[in-house]
Design an enzyme around this catalytic site. Sequence first.
Site, PDB file in Angstrom:
ATOM      1  N   ASP A  57     -89.758  20.768 -41.501  1.00  0.00           N
ATOM      2  CA  ASP A  57     -88.368  21.056 -41.855  1.00  0.00           C
ATOM      3  C   ASP A  57     -88.280  22.523 -42.254  1.00  0.00           C
ATOM      4  OD1 ASP A  57     -85.819  21.291 -42.820  1.00  0.00           O
ATOM      5  OD2 ASP A  57     -86.003  19.723 -44.361  1.00  0.00           O
ATOM      6  N   SER A 121     -74.755  32.851 -30.760  1.00  0.00           N
ATOM      7  CA  SER A 121     -73.827  32.052 -29.958  1.00  0.00           C
ATOM      8  C   SER A 121     -72.532  32.802 -29.697  1.00  0.00           C
ATOM      9  CB  SER A 121     -73.524  30.740 -30.691  1.00  0.00           C
ATOM     10  OG  SER A 121     -72.417  30.072 -30.128  1.00  0.00           O
ATOM     11  N   TYR A 152     -70.139  26.799 -37.774  1.00  0.00           N
ATOM     12  CA  TYR A 152     -71.227  27.201 -36.887  1.00  0.00           C
ATOM     13  C   TYR A 152     -71.159  28.684 -36.523  1.00  0.00           C
ATOM     14  CZ  TYR A 152     -74.207  27.145 -32.685  1.00  0.00           C
ATOM     15  OH  TYR A 152     -75.169  27.409 -31.750  1.00  0.00           O
ATOM     16  N   ASN A 181     -72.920  28.617 -23.722  1.00  0.00           N
ATOM     17  CA  ASN A 181     -72.928  27.271 -23.125  1.00  0.00           C
ATOM     18  C   ASN A 181     -74.085  27.040 -22.150  1.00  0.00           C
ATOM     19  OD1 ASN A 181     -70.425  26.374 -24.370  1.00  0.00           O
ATOM     20  ND2 ASN A 181     -69.396  27.814 -23.004  1.00  0.00           N
TER      21      ASN A 181
END
Length: 345
Positions: A57, A121, A152, A181
């Site tokens: 983690d 992103s 996000y 994408n």
Amino acid sequence: MNEVRCTVLVTGAGGFIGGNLVEALRARSHQRIRAVDCKPFDEWYQRFDDVENLSLDLNLRENCETAADGAADIYNLAANMGGMGFIEQNKALCMLSVLINTHMLQAALKCGAQRFFYSSSACVYNGDKQTTFEAPSLKEEDAYPALAEDGYGWEKLFSERMCRHFREDFGLYSRVARFHNVYGPWGTWYGGREKAPAAICRKVIEAKLSGSHEINIWGPGNQTRSFMFIDDCIKGIDLIMNSQILEPVNLGSSEAVTINQLVDLAEDIAGIELKRNYDLSAPRGVNGRNSDNTQIQKYLNWEPSTPLRSGLQKTYRWIYDQYQAREKGRAGIVREAAAAARNHS
């Protein structure tokens, strides 16, 4: 610290892009690869026996230091993310990825990593520049003034800035790519975290095999996007990591289509025509977004170029096989349960 330096670390290696990146690094004959993901090993999309695989983690700083120990190159792809449905309904969880990125940057410095790649992103872009359906081509500068995708996108934008300041203040070699994408085989195709190409392929397959001949589409269908095939993404990561591009750069296809056109392609590949039901209450994201590839062409003389039809054909075939295998597995479980019930009756 280990005396033997690990050639490369990939975080998020149990996921779609991370798994494909590990596979590509193996093909380039890297001798030491460490693959890290928080998921149990049996949930990784791809796992290789000749790679050091760790289930950790990375929200925890000590685990980031374990992962980075001896690493020369770090590709940080780990994040809480998914398709539009996931990121709109899990904004706090998406924001918490800042822990992964903060701790990985600190671990990179502490462990003496030579280079650091961060996957950002297109969700960092200013929402006011994405209100039309004409798929505006977004330049890197269009991230400011900041009005990123809530949750996000803001986390990604903040982490981009951290990479910049770790480079400026501490001399850490860092490179940042803004993914647009990404799709292809070995990715999420059901369960709520899948993105549009995989979701539409699955829905078309379900409609074809069930005989329902209907498909539910989120939003009005005229939202525009570009979609980058995984092979282009992996090549772009390599080129950007080895480039002189200091600022975040777009990594995406410039072939924009509407969601309706994406469905057209999937139907054509499947050889079927479906009745379309539009869910206007479902998450839909911005109205239009495309990748302006001026900067990546300038620096690399290259841009993602796999035609959407070609990439979608490969993706559809892979999801079709996965869907069939899952249904056969379910049928087997039902048969076993029925046999057990008969034996106890």
